[in-house]
Design a protein around this motif. Structure first.
Motif, PDB file in Angstrom:
ATOM      1  N   ALA A   6      35.259   1.930   6.687  1.00 37.31           N
ATOM      2  CA  ALA A   6      34.804   2.481   7.961  1.00 37.31           C
ATOM      3  C   ALA A   6      33.616   3.381   7.659  1.00 37.31           C
ATOM      4  O   ALA A   6      33.773   4.452   7.065  1.00 37.31           O
ATOM      5  N   GLU A   7      32.446   2.950   8.054  1.00 38.64           N
ATOM      6  CA  GLU A   7      31.216   3.642   7.653  1.00 38.64           C
ATOM      7  C   GLU A   7      30.165   3.552   8.756  1.00 38.64           C
ATOM      8  O   GLU A   7      30.364   2.875   9.764  1.00 38.64           O
ATOM      9  N   LEU A   8      29.042   4.214   8.550  1.00 42.53           N
ATOM     10  CA  LEU A   8      27.910   4.093   9.466  1.00 42.53           C
ATOM     11  C   LEU A   8      27.391   2.653   9.460  1.00 42.53           C
ATOM     12  O   LEU A   8      27.539   1.941   8.447  1.00 42.53           O
ATOM     13  N   GLN A   9      26.793   2.255  10.578  1.00 46.15           N
ATOM     14  CA  GLN A   9      26.388   0.848  10.755  1.00 46.15           C
ATOM     15  C   GLN A   9      25.548   0.318   9.593  1.00 46.15           C
ATOM     16  O   GLN A   9      25.808  -0.775   9.075  1.00 46.15           O
ATOM     17  N   HIS A  10      24.549   1.066   9.148  1.00 42.91           N
ATOM     18  CA  HIS A  10      23.666   0.515   8.113  1.00 42.91           C
ATOM     19  C   HIS A  10      24.389   0.357   6.772  1.00 42.91           C
ATOM     20  O   HIS A  10      24.068  -0.522   5.978  1.00 42.91           O
ATOM     21  N   VAL A  11      25.406   1.190   6.547  1.00 43.47           N
ATOM     22  CA  VAL A  11      26.200   1.060   5.313  1.00 43.47           C
ATOM     23  C   VAL A  11      27.107  -0.170   5.423  1.00 43.47           C
ATOM     24  O   VAL A  11      27.253  -0.939   4.469  1.00 43.47           O
ATOM     25  N   VAL A  12      27.683  -0.349   6.611  1.00 43.35           N
ATOM     26  CA  VAL A  12      28.542  -1.515   6.843  1.00 43.35           C
ATOM     27  C   VAL A  12      27.760  -2.808   6.620  1.00 43.35           C
ATOM     28  O   VAL A  12      28.245  -3.748   5.985  1.00 43.35           O
ATOM     29  N   PRO A  32      31.932  -0.442  11.783  1.00 45.66           N
ATOM     30  CA  PRO A  32      31.036   0.694  11.975  1.00 45.66           C
ATOM     31  C   PRO A  32      31.746   1.806  12.740  1.00 45.66           C
ATOM     32  O   PRO A  32      32.404   1.545  13.736  1.00 45.66           O
ATOM     33  N   VAL A  33      31.648   3.019  12.237  1.00 50.81           N
ATOM     34  CA  VAL A  33      32.273   4.163  12.920  1.00 50.81           C
ATOM     35  C   VAL A  33      31.379   5.393  12.793  1.00 50.81           C
ATOM     36  O   VAL A  33      30.527   5.467  11.902  1.00 50.81           O
ATOM     37  N   ASP A  34      31.628   6.324  13.684  1.00 50.31           N
ATOM     38  CA  ASP A  34      31.125   7.684  13.514  1.00 50.31           C
ATOM     39  C   ASP A  34      32.374   8.554  13.413  1.00 50.31           C
ATOM     40  O   ASP A  34      33.066   8.775  14.411  1.00 50.31           O
ATOM     41  N   ILE A  35      32.667   9.000  12.206  1.00 51.30           N
ATOM     42  CA  ILE A  35      33.931   9.716  11.984  1.00 51.30           C
ATOM     43  C   ILE A  35      33.979  11.052  12.722  1.00 51.30           C
ATOM     44  O   ILE A  35      35.046  11.649  12.833  1.00 51.30           O
ATOM     45  N   LEU A  36      32.828  11.498  13.225  1.00 50.02           N
ATOM     46  CA  LEU A  36      32.829  12.723  14.035  1.00 50.02           C
ATOM     47  C   LEU A  36      33.334  12.424  15.453  1.00 50.02           C
ATOM     48  O   LEU A  36      33.679  13.335  16.203  1.00 50.02           O
ATOM     49  N   LEU A  47      39.517   9.384   2.089  1.00 51.60           N
ATOM     50  CA  LEU A  47      38.209   9.995   2.313  1.00 51.60           C
ATOM     51  C   LEU A  47      37.688  10.420   0.948  1.00 51.60           C
ATOM     52  O   LEU A  47      38.148  11.408   0.376  1.00 51.60           O
ATOM     53  N   GLY A  48      36.772   9.633   0.413  1.00 53.67           N
ATOM     54  CA  GLY A  48      36.259   9.903  -0.934  1.00 53.67           C
ATOM     55  C   GLY A  48      34.897  10.562  -0.883  1.00 53.67           C
ATOM     56  O   GLY A  48      33.924   9.957  -0.421  1.00 53.67           O
ATOM     57  N   ASN A  49      34.836  11.793  -1.325  1.00 54.95           N
ATOM     58  CA  ASN A  49      33.569  12.542  -1.344  1.00 54.95           C
ATOM     59  C   ASN A  49      32.919  12.580   0.034  1.00 54.95           C
ATOM     60  O   ASN A  49      31.695  12.443   0.157  1.00 54.95           O
ATOM     61  N   VAL A  50      33.722  12.740   1.040  1.00 55.10           N
ATOM     62  CA  VAL A  50      33.215  12.793   2.419  1.00 55.10           C
ATOM     63  C   VAL A  50      33.224  14.239   2.927  1.00 55.10           C
ATOM     64  O   VAL A  50      32.201  14.763   3.383  1.00 55.10           O
ATOM     65  N   ILE A  51      34.379  14.901   2.810  1.00 58.24           N
ATOM     66  CA  ILE A  51      34.520  16.243   3.398  1.00 58.24           C
ATOM     67  C   ILE A  51      33.532  17.237   2.791  1.00 58.24           C
ATOM     68  O   ILE A  51      33.064  18.152   3.489  1.00 58.24           O
ATOM     69  N   HIS A  52      33.162  17.055   1.529  1.00 55.18           N
ATOM     70  CA  HIS A  52      32.244  18.027   0.911  1.00 55.18           C
ATOM     71  C   HIS A  52      30.836  18.009   1.534  1.00 55.18           C
ATOM     72  O   HIS A  52      30.031  18.883   1.252  1.00 55.18           O
ATOM     73  N   ASP A  53      30.570  17.001   2.382  1.00 53.61           N
ATOM     74  CA  ASP A  53      29.261  16.943   3.046  1.00 53.61           C
ATOM     75  C   ASP A  53      29.210  17.783   4.328  1.00 53.61           C
ATOM     76  O   ASP A  53      28.148  17.903   4.937  1.00 53.61           O
ATOM     77  N   TRP A  54      30.374  18.345   4.722  1.00 57.74           N
ATOM     78  CA  TRP A  54      30.458  18.957   6.050  1.00 57.74           C
ATOM     79  C   TRP A  54      30.906  20.412   5.987  1.00 57.74           C
ATOM     80  O   TRP A  54      31.659  20.811   5.096  1.00 57.74           O
ATOM     81  N   ASN A  55      30.482  21.188   7.003  1.00 61.01           N
ATOM     82  CA  ASN A  55      30.963  22.567   7.107  1.00 61.01           C
ATOM     83  C   ASN A  55      32.431  22.566   7.565  1.00 61.01           C
ATOM     84  O   ASN A  55      32.990  21.512   7.896  1.00 61.01           O
TER      85      ASN A  55
HETATM   86  C1  LIG Z   1      28.872  11.354  -0.331  1.00 62.17           C
HETATM   87  S1  LIG Z   1      28.959   9.743   0.419  1.00 62.17           S
HETATM   88  C2  LIG Z   1      30.507   9.134  -0.222  1.00 62.17           C
HETATM   89  C3  LIG Z   1      30.562   7.650  -0.199  1.00 62.17           C
HETATM   90  C4  LIG Z   1      31.808   7.033  -0.875  1.00 62.17           C
HETATM   91  N1  LIG Z   1      33.018   7.355  -0.137  1.00 62.17           N
HETATM   92  C5  LIG Z   1      31.895   7.443  -2.311  1.00 62.17           C
HETATM   93  O1  LIG Z   1      32.821   8.164  -2.711  1.00 62.17           O
HETATM   94  O2  LIG Z   1      31.004   7.040  -3.086  1.00 62.17           O
HETATM   95  C6  LIG Z   1      29.371  10.176   2.107  1.00 62.17           C
HETATM   96  C7  LIG Z   1      29.414   8.960   3.022  1.00 62.17           C
HETATM   97  O3  LIG Z   1      29.690   9.388   4.351  1.00 62.17           O
HETATM   98  C8  LIG Z   1      29.023   8.505   5.241  1.00 62.17           C
HETATM   99  N2  LIG Z   1      28.863   9.171   6.527  1.00 62.17           N
HETATM  100  C9  LIG Z   1      28.043  10.195   6.831  1.00 62.17           C
HETATM  101  N3  LIG Z   1      28.159  10.533   8.124  1.00 62.17           N
HETATM  102  C10 LIG Z   1      29.075   9.682   8.661  1.00 62.17           C
HETATM  103  C11 LIG Z   1      29.613   9.523   9.974  1.00 62.17           C
HETATM  104  N4  LIG Z   1      29.240  10.319  10.963  1.00 62.17           N
HETATM  105  N5  LIG Z   1      30.522   8.550  10.174  1.00 62.17           N
HETATM  106  C12 LIG Z   1      30.893   7.726   9.141  1.00 62.17           C
HETATM  107  N6  LIG Z   1      30.448   7.840   7.870  1.00 62.17           N
HETATM  108  C13 LIG Z   1      29.529   8.811   7.639  1.00 62.17           C
HETATM  109  C14 LIG Z   1      27.691   8.243   4.551  1.00 62.17           C
HETATM  110  O4  LIG Z   1      27.119   7.037   5.011  1.00 62.17           O
HETATM  111  C15 LIG Z   1      28.088   8.198   3.094  1.00 62.17           C
HETATM  112  O5  LIG Z   1      28.311   6.880   2.639  1.00 62.17           O
END
Ligand SMILES: C[S@@+](CC[C@H](N)C(=O)[O-])C[C@H]1O[C@@H](n2cnc3c(N)ncnc32)[C@H](O)[C@@H]1O
Length: 117
Positions: A6-12, A32-36, A47-55
């Motif tokens: 489940a990812e952004l469209q261009h990643v999917v 394709p999703v927007d997890i927000l 959720l792999g290395n996802v949460i660390h991108d967000w406040n």
């Molecule tokens: C740091 S990468 C981690 C990717 C992968 N899970 C890994 O461990 O290699 C964060 C991922 O979050 C995705 N992402 C960012 N904003 C998103 C959103 N609003 N909805 C879904 N995915 C999102 C990005 O496309 C990116 O692939």
């Protein structure tokens, strides 16, 4: 086992090509999703290395969207670095600086901060 990316469209779009090339189309789907906004209903989430991108606020929103989508006994696995105590060099501390520079409030967290978030 079967899974969904489940990812952004261009990643999917790109992931689909990779899954086909690897011969995994019978086991792996992409949506394709927007997890927000919303995440798909599944039994378990990674959720792999996802949460660390967000406040903290947006991290809670993402985790809450997973909670809403998953069944009562569902599982959520967070794969993230953990900041260790002390001043010793650690990958999590370097990535924390990267998140400070490259994201809007993203950060690595200590074990205690992860429990609270
Ligand atoms: C740091 S990468 C981690 C990717 C992968 N899970 C890994 O461990 O290699 C964060 C991922 O979050 C995705 N992402 C960012 N904003 C998103 C959103 N609003 N909805 C879904 N995915 C999102 C990005 O496309 C990116 O692939």
């Amino acid at each position: 086992m079967k899974g969904t990316i489940a990812e952004l469209q261009h990643v999917v779009d790109h992931a689909k090509e990779c899954i086909e090339a690897a011969g995994l189309t019978d086991r792996c789907r992409c949506v394709p999703v927007d997890i927000l906004e919303k995440v798909p209903e599944r039994d378990a989430y990674i959720l792999g290395n996802v949460i660390h991108d967000w406040n903290d606020e947006r991290s809670r929103l993402i985790l809450s969207n997973c909670r809403k989508a998953m069944r009562e006994q569902g599982t959520l696995l967070l794969v993230e670095l953990v900041i260790t105590p002390g001043n010793e060099l650690h990958l999590a501390k370097l990535v924390d600086v990267e998140k400070l520079v490259m994201t809007d409030g993203g950060r690595e967290r200590t074990e205690n901060e992860r429990r609270l978030s």
